[in-house]
Design an enzyme around this catalytic site. Structure first.
Site, PDB file in Angstrom:
ATOM      1  N   HIS A 176     -19.175  -5.841 -17.050  1.00  0.00           N
ATOM      2  CA  HIS A 176     -17.883  -5.262 -16.634  1.00  0.00           C
ATOM      3  C   HIS A 176     -17.064  -6.324 -15.895  1.00  0.00           C
ATOM      4  CE1 HIS A 176     -14.934  -2.776 -14.584  1.00  0.00           C
ATOM      5  NE2 HIS A 176     -15.186  -1.860 -15.503  1.00  0.00           N
ATOM      6  N   GLY A 234      -7.693   0.537 -13.883  1.00  0.00           N
ATOM      7  CA  GLY A 234      -7.312   1.175 -12.622  1.00  0.00           C
ATOM      8  C   GLY A 234      -5.859   1.633 -12.580  1.00  0.00           C
ATOM      9  N   GLU A 278     -11.827  -3.926 -22.710  1.00  0.00           N
ATOM     10  CA  GLU A 278     -11.129  -3.492 -21.495  1.00  0.00           C
ATOM     11  C   GLU A 278     -10.236  -4.614 -20.979  1.00  0.00           C
ATOM     12  OE1 GLU A 278     -13.252  -0.168 -19.224  1.00  0.00           O
ATOM     13  OE2 GLU A 278     -14.252  -2.012 -18.662  1.00  0.00           O
ATOM     14  N   ASN A 319     -17.570   5.664 -16.325  1.00  0.00           N
ATOM     15  CA  ASN A 319     -17.982   4.640 -15.361  1.00  0.00           C
ATOM     16  C   ASN A 319     -17.515   5.090 -13.973  1.00  0.00           C
ATOM     17  OD1 ASN A 319     -18.509   2.370 -13.880  1.00  0.00           O
ATOM     18  ND2 ASN A 319     -16.990   1.064 -14.893  1.00  0.00           N
ATOM     19  N   TRP A 320     -18.441   5.658 -13.230  1.00  0.00           N
ATOM     20  CA  TRP A 320     -18.083   6.189 -11.906  1.00  0.00           C
ATOM     21  C   TRP A 320     -17.868   5.083 -10.864  1.00  0.00           C
ATOM     22  CZ3 TRP A 320     -21.655  11.029 -10.719  1.00  0.00           C
ATOM     23  CH2 TRP A 320     -21.319  12.072 -11.610  1.00  0.00           C
ATOM     24  N   LYS A 321     -18.281   3.857 -11.213  1.00  0.00           N
ATOM     25  CA  LYS A 321     -18.211   2.735 -10.254  1.00  0.00           C
ATOM     26  C   LYS A 321     -18.928   3.133  -8.955  1.00  0.00           C
ATOM     27  CE  LYS A 321     -14.187   1.150 -12.720  1.00  0.00           C
ATOM     28  NZ  LYS A 321     -12.924   0.422 -12.742  1.00  0.00           N
ATOM     29  N   GLY A 338     -12.834   4.961 -16.314  1.00  0.00           N
ATOM     30  CA  GLY A 338     -13.116   4.755 -14.893  1.00  0.00           C
ATOM     31  C   GLY A 338     -12.621   5.913 -14.048  1.00  0.00           C
TER      32      GLY A 338
END
Ligand code: PGA
Length: 252
Positions: A95, A171, A165, A9-11, A234
């Protein structure tokens, strides 16, 4: 769906297509050395078609969200069919970073159904914001799971990957991820909730991913002791050194 799955998930990263290409190349190389693992890159949608076109196998592509209608006056939205046509096979849905900005369960359920309609594999994200001593977080997870799958007939649930998650781990660094023992407990709980909609044997086959502070330092233990089928990654998925190591840890 392969049993071992890693979804990147590159965001909203990286800022340029040139960098996106470099990260995708490094990911592809690592995926080529891990034949038992399906690796899926979910870039910002603007990079999708070009990356997918240049990829020629090795990795698959997905998106970080879709809209549930097929077409029409929905300014700014993109449909599941559009991203499928642009090269996506997966769609992250629900998400926590979208839930935090107001995405409700009813909308998430419609998006899961819309993904399946376009033959995208939905990656349904669930997870509590905090843990408490009385186990209230378990009912949070149960509610998100049952509401997210509410519009899906039992026969189609096996096509959905569940990404657990916990928001408190997202993060963070590897040492702040969930303990493998707690992850194992949660994986059992998720399967148990799934048996309310599915036969036991089918519930056991549903792909369960973990996401939240997965790095190369904790990937192997989380996978094996946590008893999950892979990861939703992430920040480490943008790291050209660490992500290949995570892929290798899942392959071994
Ligand atoms: P993280 O993010 O790996 O940076 O914790 C995971 C996610 O938000 O999907």
């Amino acid at each position: 769906m392969a049993k071992r799955l890693i979804v990147a998930n590159w965001k909203m990263n990286p800022p340029t297509f040139a960098e996106a290409k470099e990260i995708a190349e490094a990911t592809k190389k690592a995926a080529a050395r891990a034949p038992g693992v399906s690796v899926v890159i979910c870039p910002p949608v603007i990079y999708l078609r070009e990356l997918a076109k240049n990829s020629r196998g090795g990795v698959s592509f997905g998106v970080q969200d879709i809209f549930y209608e097929e077409r029409g006056a929905y300014t700014g939205e993109i449909s599941s069919f559009m991203v499928k046509n642009a090269g996506a096979d997966f769609a992250i849905i629900g998400h926590s970073e979208r839930r935090e900005r107001g995405e409700a369960s009813a909308v998430i359920a419609k998006k899961v159904a819309a993904a399946l309609d376009a033959k995208l594999a939905p990656v349904l994200c669930i997870g509590e914001r905090a843990r408490d001593a009385l186990g209230e977080y378990l009912s949070v997870v149960r509610t998100q799971l049952t509401e997210g799958l509410a519009d899906i007939p039992p026969g189609a649930i096996a096509k959905v990957a569940i990404a657990y998650e916990p928001v408190w781990a997202i993060g963070k660094k590897a040492q702040d991820a969930i303990a493998p023992r707690d992850l194992h407990e949660m994986a059992i709980f998720i399967r148990k909730v799934l048996t309310e909609r599915l036969e036991r044997a089918k519930a056991l086959k549903v792909t369960i991913l973990y996401g939240g502070a997965v790095e190369s330092d904790n990937a192997h233990r989380l996978l094996h002791d946590g008893d999950v089928d892979g990861f939703l990654v992430g920040h480490a998925s943008l790291d050209k050194k660490d992500f290949p190591l995570i892929i290798r840890a899942v392959a071994s």
